[in-house]
Design a protein around this motif. Sequence first.
Motif, PDB file in Angstrom:
ATOM      1  N   ALA A   1       0.825  -1.209   0.000  1.00 21.29           N
ATOM      2  CA  ALA A   1       0.000   0.000   0.000  1.00 21.29           C
ATOM      3  C   ALA A   1       0.860   1.259   0.000  1.00 21.29           C
ATOM      4  CB  ALA A   1      -0.932  -0.011   1.209  1.00 21.29           C
ATOM      5  N   GLU A   2       1.928   1.246   0.793  1.00 23.50           N
ATOM      6  CA  GLU A   2       2.812   2.415   0.852  1.00 23.50           C
ATOM      7  C   GLU A   2       3.451   2.691  -0.509  1.00 23.50           C
ATOM      8  OE1 GLU A   2       4.735   4.212   3.742  1.00 23.50           O
ATOM      9  OE2 GLU A   2       2.726   4.182   4.598  1.00 23.50           O
ATOM     10  N   ALA A   3       3.936   1.650  -1.163  1.00 20.66           N
ATOM     11  CA  ALA A   3       4.582   1.835  -2.463  1.00 20.66           C
ATOM     12  C   ALA A   3       3.616   2.443  -3.472  1.00 20.66           C
ATOM     13  CB  ALA A   3       5.117   0.496  -2.966  1.00 20.66           C
ATOM     14  N   TRP A   4       2.360   2.027  -3.412  1.00 19.52           N
ATOM     15  CA  TRP A   4       1.349   2.562  -4.332  1.00 19.52           C
ATOM     16  C   TRP A   4       1.039   4.026  -4.030  1.00 19.52           C
ATOM     17  CZ3 TRP A   4      -4.450   2.270  -3.317  1.00 19.52           C
ATOM     18  CH2 TRP A   4      -5.174   2.775  -4.413  1.00 19.52           C
ATOM     19  N   LEU A   5       0.809   4.338  -2.764  1.00 12.05           N
ATOM     20  CA  LEU A   5       0.349   5.678  -2.406  1.00 12.05           C
ATOM     21  C   LEU A   5       1.461   6.718  -2.410  1.00 12.05           C
ATOM     22  CD1 LEU A   5      -2.141   4.772   0.466  1.00 12.05           C
ATOM     23  CD2 LEU A   5      -2.679   5.351  -1.905  1.00 12.05           C
ATOM     24  N   LEU A   6       2.687   6.312  -2.121  1.00 10.77           N
ATOM     25  CA  LEU A   6       3.783   7.284  -2.105  1.00 10.77           C
ATOM     26  C   LEU A   6       3.958   7.957  -3.463  1.00 10.77           C
ATOM     27  CD1 LEU A   6       6.441   5.490   0.122  1.00 10.77           C
ATOM     28  CD2 LEU A   6       5.450   7.753   0.540  1.00 10.77           C
TER      29      LEU A   6
END
Length: 283
Positions: free
Chosen positions: A145-150
């Motif tokens: 999720a972090e990789a997508w949203l960053l």
Amino acid sequence: MFPVRRQRPSRALSPYVKAYEERVQRLDRTVVLRPLPARTEQFLEFYLADRYRVREIASGAVETAPDAVLVGMQTYRRVDIVLAGTLRLFTIQFTPTGFSGLFGAATAALTDQAFAARDVLGREVAEVSERLEAAPDFASGVAVAEAWLLGRVPTGDPDPIAWAARRMTTLHGGVRVADLARAVALGERQFERRFTRAVGVSPKRYARVLRFREALRLKTEGLEPGWAGVAQAAGYVDQAHMIHEFQALAGDTPERLIAAMAPARETVVPGDGNLQSRRSSPA
């Protein structure tokens, strides 16, 4: 009790994401009904095993949730959910202005609605869902999720409405709109327009739901044993005012709502990453 793992986002995403959550539960043949009264959260939820069924209050119709759903702020009890089977859910909870900040969308269209996430956000949601399903544990899911949203974090100065919404949330709605507008150097009407676009509802309606959720929290966590004390602590004029608001925002009396929510009550449990301490919370 339903266990929930919860993790805060990285610093770069903290203005936009409140928390990541994972729910894993095997109910077998047990069926649990969870009421969903008014709530301020906007969230994106991925169903990685069996999916919820959703019962519409007005019609009684029951539908199966899509494999990923985008839910806006809810200002009344529009649906209840039916829990059964094997549950594995990954949830991204946004801050009050987080979804609009990351995706550039006016969130008023999401208010009192839930959409198949793919219809709003496109094919990339399906790709994220596949990576979440393959993640071996909660920490790995958070990394997905972090990789997508960053990649969606905007550049530029912070939105002053984000500060105002956080301030109102911290005070459980107990702040004057005029004072918030003055604090961010906006006229009151301009502030209300910008707040509604970023958060999805007017400041006064947002404060109303915050006050209701604070009353629920005080009662479910046992911080105020009596309803008169709950009403006073949550900022209501009196107990009659609070009961009226429960009817409007949850379609039930305080006592009946608490009893209906009890079978699906959640508790935060230790897990991977920067998790909050264990505590119970209303659904």
